[in-house]
Design an enzyme around this catalytic site. Sequence first.
Site, PDB file in Angstrom:
ATOM      1  CB  VAL A   1      -0.925   0.001   1.227  1.00  0.00           C
ATOM      2  CG1 VAL A   1      -1.786   1.256   1.253  1.00  0.00           C
ATOM      3  CG2 VAL A   1      -1.795  -1.244   1.225  1.00  0.00           C
TER       4      VAL A   1
ATOM      5  CB  THR B   1       3.147   0.016   5.295  1.00  0.00           C
ATOM      6  OG1 THR B   1       4.481  -0.284   5.738  1.00  0.00           O
ATOM      7  CG2 THR B   1       2.165  -0.294   6.408  1.00  0.00           C
ATOM      8  CG  ASP B   2       6.119   2.141  -0.327  1.00  0.00           C
ATOM      9  OD1 ASP B   2       7.213   1.576  -0.143  1.00  0.00           O
ATOM     10  OD2 ASP B   2       5.855   2.776  -1.361  1.00  0.00           O
ATOM     11  CB  ALA B   3       9.769   2.565   2.870  1.00  0.00           C
TER      12      ALA B   3
END
Length: 767
Positions: A424, A471-473
């Site tokens: 995401v 999640t993305d970073a």
Amino acid sequence: MTGKEAMIGKSASLDGRRRHHIVVMGVAGCGKSTIGAALAERLGAEFLDGDSLHPQANIDKMASGTPLNDDDRAPWLAEIGRRFPASNSALVIACSALKRSYRDIIRRADPSVVFVHLHGSRELLNARMTARPGHFMPPSLLDSQLATLEPLQADEAGIVVDIAKSVEGIVNEASTALNGLAATAAGPFLVDLKAAPFNLDDAAVEWVESTIGSMTLEEKIGQLFINHNNDYSPAYLDGVLENFHVGGMRYRPGPSAAVQEHLRYAQSKTRIPLLIASNPEMGGAGSCDDGTFVSTHLQAGSHPDKKIARQMGQVAGVETAALGCNWAFAPIVDIHYNWRNTVISTRAFGNTPDIVVERAKEYFDGISESPTACAMKHFPGDGIDERDQHVVTSYNTLAYDDWNASYGHVYREMIAHGVQSIMVGHIGAPEVSRHFRPGLLDAEILPATLAPELLQDLLRGELGFNGLVLTDASLMVGLTQAMKRKDLVPATIAAGCDMFLFFRNPEEDFGYMLDGYKSGVITEGRLQDALRRILGLKASLGLHVASRESLVPAAGALAVIGSEAHRAIASEIADKTVTLVKDTARNLPITPDTHKRIRLYGVSGGADFTRADPLAYLDIVQEELETAGFEVDVFKTAEQREAAGESGMNFMRVVSEEATGDYAERYDAAFVFANVKGFAQEASIRIKWSSPMAAEIPWYATEVPTVFVSLNQPNHLIDVPMVKTAIHAHGATREAIRATVRKIQGKSEFQGTFNQNVFCDSFDTRL
């Protein structure tokens, strides 16, 4: 209507072993304070009357007979919401919460909140209010409140209880209904481990459940994290695994042998097998220093042959599996609608949903030939906003129907195709969020990583995704600007993400996640569901039955990395995809026989965060041109000449020496090779010349035939519209450069295709 019959939503946990977070709601006179206090006593919770949290200005306004407006209520509702995660115990708060948007403000702070709506007839309510002369809400405002009241909706966690009975009867009914609601602890979208994309058998499901049952609380919290390994030392890995019990890892790329040994040690030291992720967006390149650059996503979409994407996936799978990786953060399924967007300009397969779906499926099928799961990215979809989530929150501003027909179509197709996980992005989708949360204010729009309406209602609900969400970073400012770190860490899991990508500070983030669970931000049901998805993905890869020694291949497996066979594939793809964007002056072909003397310019914009030499590719260009028989004179900027020992250098001197009337007598043609990067460091990337009015800007296009070659970004014509011959080579590899030099000479035909983004919506770029 009984409380049990009136159970509304099923999206929050009320497990008796966990802390209850309850708002008792309704219009004035329904008995919120009395029932709230009695219910809190029954549940062993603290009670707080929300009216006591009103600022004095609100109290004065209501006492004067003037209804509050939404601006008045917003800070009051936010304070009520804040009290739940700040509490160290179960908590019941009495609050009118009449509108859906008001309840959403409360849930923003704590998605586990459940609403108990005390419902009664107007006659009963009026009678009760009349009997309360000391209260600051006069009966004259009852009709206003009833008109404002919006009943609980189907996706809201809550119950409705009729107040036409004794306090004890109301509390009994509410307690019974709340206990019934507890049976759906993690919401309506619980994972089915026997269904796609996991497809586990009974034995694998049993492993998942028994493993969860054997974990300590700290181990459960640790599984939610994917660490970024910034150190290859055993001591570093020991600390990460012993202290934080992480569920997955990504690592800093290095030589393949060092990467493999690093991963072997990690798997040998963990009790539960690790998900080991890499970013194989271009084949094996990016997963280790010596991996094969096969193509970019855009390159794989720049030829009619769809098998290019499959080949990229195949090489990616073989090379990353040889390292010991089992999870690919790819394919990228964004749609490059906005030419100004340089986050995905080379990382998207194209600018239409159809090309993205076709090539993403090919990539997935190719990489799936190896024991690898995929995480497609970046939901809800990049490519509309020009900004980069690494440095700022960006937004997909499409209307719901338009989103559904484009990005929604892509995600439906890929989910049906079997993609196991979804990354995401820190990307908001205002109109899509409002489709599920009508009345949502601009200030309430959150990136998808924190937005339950996007993760639960849309991704899990409408799109039917049963897999794992990560999640993305988490260091990206697109996330960190949304709320305090201590709040956002658990909020991502509460909203519907299953794994959290990268610690900022391991001790702090682990503590924030643990505190989020203990305070009820992450419910017991949400935690259990996330763990089942994480372990389910591991089991779907067979990690649960693999011997510890087999989780990472033997050193001999590294022979495939950068192999001759893989480089041959890269060379074939380069030959197919080097693209002639325009040659309006008919400059081509240019050969050593017709144009012997070449002035060669390199454009990079400077070093990026990798610290690699930004002009290293220019040596390869020079070698390939000279091998072809050209005489090459490489332009040097003032900075380069000064570094080489020349004194008194400045850009005006360079311009005066370069731009002379005899330019066409000194050179037969000019070649500009641009490899402009800067990913994740600025919101949008354009050419940055070496100086004002720099000598390398193609002023010389009017003097000699000039060829501009981009080795990376497709949007450079907006900055060099004066060039009449433009080529997109897609990569700064020897294979791409060699193919380009051959095509410039007419020894090989241009086969690559391009979309209209290359012209940047400007007429002069086509001239």
